[in-house]
Design a protein around this motif. Structure first.
Motif, PDB file in Angstrom:
ATOM      1  N   MET A   1       0.987  -1.089  -0.056  1.00 30.13           N
ATOM      2  CA  MET A   1      -0.009  -0.122   0.019  1.00 30.13           C
ATOM      3  C   MET A   1       0.854   1.392   0.018  1.00 30.13           C
ATOM      4  SD  MET A   1      -2.561   1.342   2.741  1.00 30.13           S
ATOM      5  CE  MET A   1      -3.070   3.102   2.899  1.00 30.13           C
ATOM      6  N   ILE A   2       0.510   2.147  -0.804  1.00 33.57           N
ATOM      7  CA  ILE A   2       1.298   3.466  -1.045  1.00 33.57           C
ATOM      8  C   ILE A   2       0.929   4.316   0.223  1.00 33.57           C
ATOM      9  CG2 ILE A   2       1.443   5.620  -2.007  1.00 33.57           C
ATOM     10  CD1 ILE A   2       1.152   3.894  -4.615  1.00 33.57           C
ATOM     11  N   ALA A   3       1.691   4.950   0.976  1.00 36.33           N
ATOM     12  CA  ALA A   3       1.372   5.593   2.233  1.00 36.33           C
ATOM     13  C   ALA A   3       0.553   6.770   1.661  1.00 36.33           C
ATOM     14  CB  ALA A   3       2.466   6.000   3.164  1.00 36.33           C
ATOM     15  N   ARG A   4      -0.409   7.091   2.341  1.00 35.80           N
ATOM     16  CA  ARG A   4      -1.268   8.471   2.094  1.00 35.80           C
ATOM     17  C   ARG A   4      -0.856   9.399   3.017  1.00 35.80           C
ATOM     18  NH1 ARG A   4      -4.728   7.210  -1.800  1.00 35.80           N
ATOM     19  NH2 ARG A   4      -4.429   9.401  -2.308  1.00 35.80           N
ATOM     20  N   SER A 139       3.731  14.195  -3.906  1.00 37.01           N
ATOM     21  CA  SER A 139       4.302  13.931  -2.789  1.00 37.01           C
ATOM     22  C   SER A 139       4.313  12.417  -2.718  1.00 37.01           C
ATOM     23  CB  SER A 139       4.067  14.662  -1.542  1.00 37.01           C
ATOM     24  OG  SER A 139       4.245  15.995  -1.616  1.00 37.01           O
ATOM     25  N   GLU A 140       3.183  11.840  -2.644  1.00 37.67           N
ATOM     26  CA  GLU A 140       2.911  10.436  -2.094  1.00 37.67           C
ATOM     27  C   GLU A 140       3.561   9.642  -3.181  1.00 37.67           C
ATOM     28  OE1 GLU A 140      -1.423  10.872  -0.101  1.00 37.67           O
ATOM     29  OE2 GLU A 140      -1.249  10.628  -2.145  1.00 37.67           O
ATOM     30  N   VAL A 141       3.574   9.616  -4.354  1.00 40.74           N
ATOM     31  CA  VAL A 141       4.262   8.872  -5.561  1.00 40.74           C
ATOM     32  C   VAL A 141       5.843   9.197  -5.175  1.00 40.74           C
ATOM     33  CG1 VAL A 141       4.760   9.099  -7.994  1.00 40.74           C
ATOM     34  CG2 VAL A 141       2.401   9.092  -7.234  1.00 40.74           C
ATOM     35  N   ALA A 142       6.237  10.504  -5.023  1.00 38.22           N
ATOM     36  CA  ALA A 142       7.715  10.478  -4.747  1.00 38.22           C
ATOM     37  C   ALA A 142       8.166   9.658  -3.441  1.00 38.22           C
ATOM     38  CB  ALA A 142       8.281  11.825  -4.537  1.00 38.22           C
ATOM     39  N   GLU A 143       7.401   9.615  -2.696  1.00 32.41           N
ATOM     40  CA  GLU A 143       7.696   9.045  -1.308  1.00 32.41           C
ATOM     41  C   GLU A 143       7.694   7.424  -1.507  1.00 32.41           C
ATOM     42  OE1 GLU A 143       8.836   8.715   2.769  1.00 32.41           O
ATOM     43  OE2 GLU A 143       8.675  10.462   1.506  1.00 32.41           O
ATOM     44  N   ALA A 144       6.828   6.951  -2.377  1.00 32.44           N
ATOM     45  CA  ALA A 144       6.858   5.624  -2.521  1.00 32.44           C
ATOM     46  C   ALA A 144       7.693   5.241  -3.667  1.00 32.44           C
ATOM     47  CB  ALA A 144       5.330   5.153  -3.004  1.00 32.44           C
ATOM     48  N   GLY A 145       8.451   5.935  -4.256  1.00 27.40           N
ATOM     49  CA  GLY A 145       9.534   5.584  -5.257  1.00 27.40           C
ATOM     50  C   GLY A 145       8.799   4.923  -6.535  1.00 27.40           C
ATOM     51  N   ILE A 146       7.779   5.275  -6.819  1.00 24.71           N
ATOM     52  CA  ILE A 146       7.028   4.704  -7.939  1.00 24.71           C
ATOM     53  C   ILE A 146       6.689   5.819  -9.133  1.00 24.71           C
ATOM     54  CG2 ILE A 146       6.199   2.472  -6.752  1.00 24.71           C
ATOM     55  CD1 ILE A 146       3.629   3.906  -6.756  1.00 24.71           C
ATOM     56  N   GLY A 147       6.680   5.369 -10.313  1.00 22.41           N
ATOM     57  CA  GLY A 147       6.275   6.114 -11.323  1.00 22.41           C
ATOM     58  C   GLY A 147       7.145   7.414 -11.191  1.00 22.41           C
ATOM     59  N   SER A 148       6.370   8.383 -12.053  1.00 14.60           N
ATOM     60  CA  SER A 148       7.360   9.803 -12.176  1.00 14.60           C
ATOM     61  C   SER A 148       6.030  10.752 -12.128  1.00 14.60           C
ATOM     62  CB  SER A 148       7.750   9.767 -13.425  1.00 14.60           C
ATOM     63  OG  SER A 148       7.065   9.783 -14.495  1.00 14.60           O
ATOM     64  N   ALA A 149       6.465  12.126 -11.916  1.00 12.29           N
ATOM     65  CA  ALA A 149       5.534  13.135 -11.735  1.00 12.29           C
ATOM     66  C   ALA A 149       4.906  13.260 -13.274  1.00 12.29           C
ATOM     67  CB  ALA A 149       6.184  14.358 -11.408  1.00 12.29           C
ATOM     68  N   ASP A 150       5.527  12.864 -14.189  1.00 13.89           N
ATOM     69  CA  ASP A 150       4.967  13.156 -15.450  1.00 13.89           C
ATOM     70  C   ASP A 150       3.995  11.859 -15.708  1.00 13.89           C
ATOM     71  OD1 ASP A 150       6.376  15.017 -16.544  1.00 13.89           O
ATOM     72  OD2 ASP A 150       7.782  14.113 -17.513  1.00 13.89           O
TER      73      ASP A 150
END
Length: 392
Positions: A1-4, A139-150
């Motif tokens: 689960m991605i931390a929210r 921020s959630e995506v960056a913290e989880a280290g998955i995918g990218s901002a684009d």
């Protein structure tokens, strides 16, 4: 689960209020987050999905059933399926308060609807708090280290869309989501509007992303009245699918624009409504700048403290600020969004607007990673830099 980001806020509210409502669009992750909290509590939590007839049947005599689980956190998912339960919840909460027990007992999950919010606010006044769960943020995506901002920009932040195997699968999911929302979920929440009419309206808003609402033009295109257009917008805003950003309206000496700007909140849904399947198509589409602006604004607003007041500033003669954040009477930030690496300098109208509102900080957001001063009053930075500034 991605931390929210909403999770620690939700825990805090659960300690402070006897009832907490977690609101958000369908498929945004409310149930996943609730199950995560339930797993932490183990036997101290009880989860009921009110879309299941078997779980609704347990609440035929809601007072008796819930009284038997008085020491547990009761999670009621899809609460709009049983709106009459609020009076029972109030009675149970007050009973326990009289016994000196003030810990939280109810977590209510649901897609926002006008009737639900009004009824819960009236019946549980002083007993309930609200928290919104949005699609994934930068921020959630960056913290989880998955995918990218684009990737987040193109696909949006709904978990099934963002985490799809490829762009085509993501686009297919979003297209189905839109159709299901229009045909099943919106009618289930109350409004009786033809699905095709609401789709056309949603698409018109998408084509006008980040622009001031032209109700007369939309009404003409749909063949309805201006009043009906306003009602449709209220519904889309209420369902947390559309953002209505109000104009700055305190400087009486200027001829200010009084019409709100409107954004489709999730850029993935925006792109699906416009038939944009991937980043290549997006970069060649006229909506590209407004889409990027909308994503940044959503991420910023999601991070703001509840006491901050976001608006935009525009005068009839062209002075304009994309986003004004008023943290207090003495702290006011002016933010300009530029999707240009080579020349992030704002227009003269931005500086005029900053003088008009007496901005204490002037910030230009751009897609680069560096942070630097453009002049003595204006800083250039990326979205992550700004989010960290807001959080400190």
């Amino acid at each position: 689960m991605i931390a929210r980001l909403a999770q620690p806020k939700l825990r805090k509210l659960l300690q402070q209020f006897p009832a907490v409502a977690l609101l958000g669009p369908r498929q945004v992750g409310k149930t996943t987050l609730a199950h995560s909290l339930a797993d932490e509590l183990g036997q101290q939590a009880l989860y009921l999905d009110l879309e299941l007839p078997s779980d609704r049947a347990k609440l035929t005599d809601a007072e008796l059933y819930l009284s038997q689980h008085a020491e547990r956190l009761v999670i009621l998912d899809e609460i709009h399926r049983l709106p009459g339960i609020f009076e029972t919840l109030r009675s149970l909460i007050d009973q326990r308060r009289r016994k000196g027990k003030r810990n939280c007992h109810f977590l209510l999950l649901g897609s926002a609807s006008i009737d639900l919010l009004q009824q819960s606010a009236e019946t549980l006044a002083g007993r309930i708090a609200y928290e919104e769960l949005t699609p994934f943020s930068v921020s959630e995506v960056a913290e989880a280290g998955i995918g990218s901002a684009d990737q987040l920009w193109v696909r949006g932040g709904f978990p099934d869309s963002f985490l799809a195997a490829n762009d085509q699968d993501s686009f297919t999911w979003r297209s189905a989501f839109i159709q299901t929302y229009l045909e099943r979920d919106v009618p289930a929440l109350g409004p009786r509007i033809p699905a095709e009419t609401l789709r056309r309206y949603w698409q018109m808003l998408a084509h006008n992303q980040g622009q001031m609402l032209n109700a007369a033009q939309i009404a003409s295109g749909l063949g309805v009245s201006g009043h009906t257009v306003a009602r449709y917008l209220d519904i889309m805003v209420d369902l947390l699918l559309v953002r209505r950003l109000q104009p700055w309206a305190t400087n009486a000496k200027k001829r200010l624009v009084r019409t709100p700007k409107v954004y489709v909140r999730d850029t993935g849904l925006l792109h699906a409504l416009l038939g944009i399947r991937d980043q290549e198509e997006l970069l060649g589409h006229p909506v590209v700048g407004a889409s990027w602006e909308g994503m940044l604004i959503e991420n910023i607003l999601h991070t703001l403290p509840a006491t901050a007041r976001p608006t935009f500033y525009r005068t009839s003669v062209g002075a304009e600020i994309d986003l004004v954040i008023e943290f207090s009477a003495k702290e006011r930030w002016a933010i300009e969004v530029k999707r240009s690496l080579g020349n992030p300098a704002p227009s003269k109208g931005f500086y005029i607007g900053c003088e008009d509102i007496r901005a204490t900080r002037q910030i230009v957001l751009y897609p680069g990673e560096e942070r630097f001063r453009l002049d003595s009053t204006t800083e250039v930075m990326s979205l992550p830099w700004l989010l960290r500034e807001i959080g400190t």
